[in-house]
Design a protein around this motif. Structure first.
Motif, short mmCIF file in Angstrom:
data_model
loop_
_atom_site.label_atom_id
_atom_site.label_comp_id
_atom_site.label_asym_id
_atom_site.label_seq_id
_atom_site.Cartn_x
_atom_site.Cartn_y
_atom_site.Cartn_z
N LEU A 139 0.62 3.02 -0.78
CA LEU A 139 -0.06 3.97 -1.20
C LEU A 139 -0.95 4.30 0.11
CD1 LEU A 139 -0.14 5.70 -3.92
CD2 LEU A 139 -2.10 4.58 -4.64
N PRO A 140 -0.93 5.96 0.25
CA PRO A 140 -1.86 6.34 1.38
C PRO A 140 -3.28 6.32 0.74
CG PRO A 140 -0.77 8.28 0.43
CD PRO A 140 0.15 6.79 -0.46
N ALA A 159 -7.41 11.30 -7.61
CA ALA A 159 -8.20 10.29 -8.34
C ALA A 159 -7.37 9.32 -9.39
CB ALA A 159 -9.20 10.91 -9.31
N SER A 160 -6.16 9.98 -10.17
CA SER A 160 -5.60 9.19 -11.01
C SER A 160 -4.61 8.16 -10.16
CB SER A 160 -4.57 10.14 -11.80
OG SER A 160 -5.58 10.98 -12.39
N ALA A 161 -4.36 8.56 -8.98
CA ALA A 161 -3.04 7.56 -8.28
C ALA A 161 -4.11 6.63 -7.62
CB ALA A 161 -2.41 8.50 -7.35
N GLY A 162 -5.51 6.80 -7.54
CA GLY A 162 -6.22 5.60 -6.88
C GLY A 162 -6.26 6.09 -5.22
N ILE A 163 -5.97 7.17 -4.96
CA ILE A 163 -6.31 7.67 -3.54
C ILE A 163 -7.88 7.95 -3.30
CG2 ILE A 163 -5.78 9.34 -1.77
CD1 ILE A 163 -3.10 9.73 -3.38
N LYS A 164 -8.42 7.45 -2.20
CA LYS A 164 -9.91 7.36 -1.94
C LYS A 164 -10.33 8.67 -1.48
CE LYS A 164 -10.55 3.25 -3.64
NZ LYS A 164 -11.45 3.25 -4.95
N THR A 165 -9.48 9.27 -0.30
CA THR A 165 -9.97 10.48 0.55
C THR A 165 -8.91 11.42 0.25
OG1 THR A 165 -11.01 8.96 2.01
CG2 THR A 165 -10.81 11.04 2.54
N LEU A 166 -9.42 12.96 0.10
CA LEU A 166 -8.65 14.01 0.01
C LEU A 166 -9.16 15.08 0.82
CD1 LEU A 166 -6.43 16.00 -0.97
CD2 LEU A 166 -8.01 16.56 -2.92
N ILE A 212 -12.76 14.80 10.18
CA ILE A 212 -12.07 13.76 9.41
C ILE A 212 -11.34 12.59 10.13
CG2 ILE A 212 -11.89 15.61 7.50
CD1 ILE A 212 -8.92 15.68 8.45
N SER A 213 -11.13 11.65 9.36
CA SER A 213 -10.54 10.58 9.93
C SER A 213 -8.78 11.34 9.97
CB SER A 213 -10.63 9.28 9.30
OG SER A 213 -10.36 9.47 7.86
N GLU A 214 -8.14 10.14 10.61
CA GLU A 214 -6.80 10.74 10.43
C GLU A 214 -6.08 10.40 9.25
OE1 GLU A 214 -2.77 10.15 13.72
OE2 GLU A 214 -4.59 9.10 13.89
N PRO A 215 -5.50 11.34 8.72
CA PRO A 215 -4.93 11.36 7.30
C PRO A 215 -3.39 10.53 7.45
CG PRO A 215 -4.53 13.59 8.02
CD PRO A 215 -5.27 12.67 8.95
N ASP A 216 -3.09 9.69 6.34
CA ASP A 216 -1.82 9.31 6.26
C ASP A 216 -0.59 9.98 5.83
OD1 ASP A 216 -3.31 6.57 6.58
OD2 ASP A 216 -4.06 6.57 4.65
N LEU A 217 -1.04 10.99 5.12
CA LEU A 217 0.03 11.87 4.75
C LEU A 217 -0.40 13.24 4.54
CD1 LEU A 217 2.90 12.42 3.36
CD2 LEU A 217 1.62 11.64 1.17
N HIS A 257 6.53 9.09 -2.59
CA HIS A 257 7.44 8.40 -2.55
C HIS A 257 8.13 8.67 -1.21
CE1 HIS A 257 8.02 6.78 -6.82
NE2 HIS A 257 7.44 7.86 -6.98
N ARG A 258 8.33 9.57 -0.73
CA ARG A 258 8.93 9.53 0.73
C ARG A 258 7.79 8.98 1.89
NH1 ARG A 258 11.72 13.51 3.38
NH2 ARG A 258 12.91 13.65 1.52
N PHE A 259 6.70 8.73 1.64
CA PHE A 259 5.68 8.28 2.54
C PHE A 259 5.87 6.80 2.36
CE2 PHE A 259 1.44 5.80 3.05
CZ PHE A 259 1.37 5.99 4.26
N ALA A 260 6.30 6.07 1.04
CA ALA A 260 6.50 4.75 1.01
C ALA A 260 7.75 4.33 1.84
CB ALA A 260 6.91 4.48 -0.59
#
Length: 324
Positions: A123-124, A153-160, A266-271, A313-316
């Protein structure tokens, strides 16, 4: 003084010789021209004769032109049919996924959709999205930011981080914060997660009594001025410091630039998720997406939960090789 007698009439022999005099003089002058001029005239006359020649085989040329036009028409027709079928396939697929995986504003359903990814550690932590102000106006833009914030927020991702090219969201930080809070309340009820809305280089907007505490979701609003312009300003600052002797040229490194860019923007996003039919970054900060996974759905032009879920799912399934 004797009167001048009139000139004798021309004889037949003299009249026939008179018109030949200019021709002879022209021929004499032509013979006196340099060979370069004569060669140039010969080439020019040859070209004029070539242009004046009639076209050879006009029927064959006409049939060949018609054949080429027919082939182009067939290619254009086949490509148009392909685009229509592709658009229909993606549209039906998106509609089906929207019905099958609709969240009903229930965090438990979203957590169920990403449970497998969370268990695998795929999970990113930082997700970035590109939104368009021209698509629906300010109200639609803030509504899209609120929806995506609830999904994260529901998926548990900390930064958007939300990128909008014009930067109009930076002028409505309080409005965006209030809209996100209300939407989170409709998802979670009274136990909604805490948020912080931030727009560099402006100060953050916290929940009342949440300053200095760790929040559940951080929303960062960025625009085009946080991209290339920030790199130009950083370059000027480093050059000025080097000229004044505060730093040396050896001190300027990739790590230093990365730290400064991360602190100021910002920091480098994962996705990075694009809700557009093609990959159009619209001036997104280039330094921050060196290793970012970019996802988009063909023939899609709206913000939808199915696109967000497919991106996770593609990121995974991706594997970072880092040049290996």
């Amino acid at each position: 003084m004797a009167n001048a007698s009139p000139p004798p009439p021309y004889s037949s022999s003299s009249s026939s010789a008179y018109p030949l005099r200019p021709l002879k003089s022209a021929l004499r002058s032509r013979q006196q021209r340099p060979p370069e001029v004569l060669e140039r005239e010969r080439i020019l006359l040859a070209r004029l004769q070539t242009v004046d020649q009639p076209r050879e085989k006009p029927i064959r040329d006409f049939l060949a032109t018609r054949f080429y036009k027919f082939v182009l028409l067939i290619i254009h027709l086949l490509f148009s049919i392909y685009l229509k079928f592709r658009w229909a396939y993606h549209n039906i697929l998106n509609r089906g996924l929207s019905i099958l995986y609709y969240h009903h504003r229930t965090p438990q359903l979203i957590q169920k959709d990403v449970k497998e990814l969370e268990e695998r550690g795929k999970l990113p932590e930082h997700v970035s999205v590109v939104l368009e102000y021209e698509r629906g106006g300010l109200d639609t833009l803030i509504d899209e930011v609120s929806e995506i914030s609830c999904w994260c927020a529901s998926a548990g991702i900390k930064t958007l981080s939300v990128y909008e090219q014009t930067g109009i969201l930076k002028s409505y930080i309080s409005t965006s914060h209030r809209s996100i809070s209300q939407r989170l309340h409709s998802y979670f009820g009274k136990s909604r997660p805490s948020i912080r809305v931030h727009a560099p280089p402006l100060s953050s907007l916290h929940e009342p009594g949440e300053e200095g505490r760790e929040v559940d979701l951080e929303v960062i609003l960025i625009s085009e001025e946080d991209g290339r312009e920030s790199l130009v300003d950083l370059t000027k600052t480093l050059c000025d410091m080097a000229q004044r002797g505060k730093i040396s040229s050896e001190d300027v490194s990739v790590e230093l630039i990365d730290a400064e860019v991360t602190e100021n923007t910002i920091s480098e996003p994962d996705l990075l998720i694009l809700f557009s039919p093609s990959v159009v970054l619209r001036g997104y900060p280039p330094w921050q997406i060196r290793l970012t996974e970019i996802f988009h759905v063909q023939d899609n032009s709206g913000v939808g939960y199915q696109v967000f879920l497919r991106a996770l799912h593609r990121f995974a399934k991706t594997e970072m090789r880092f040049g290996r």
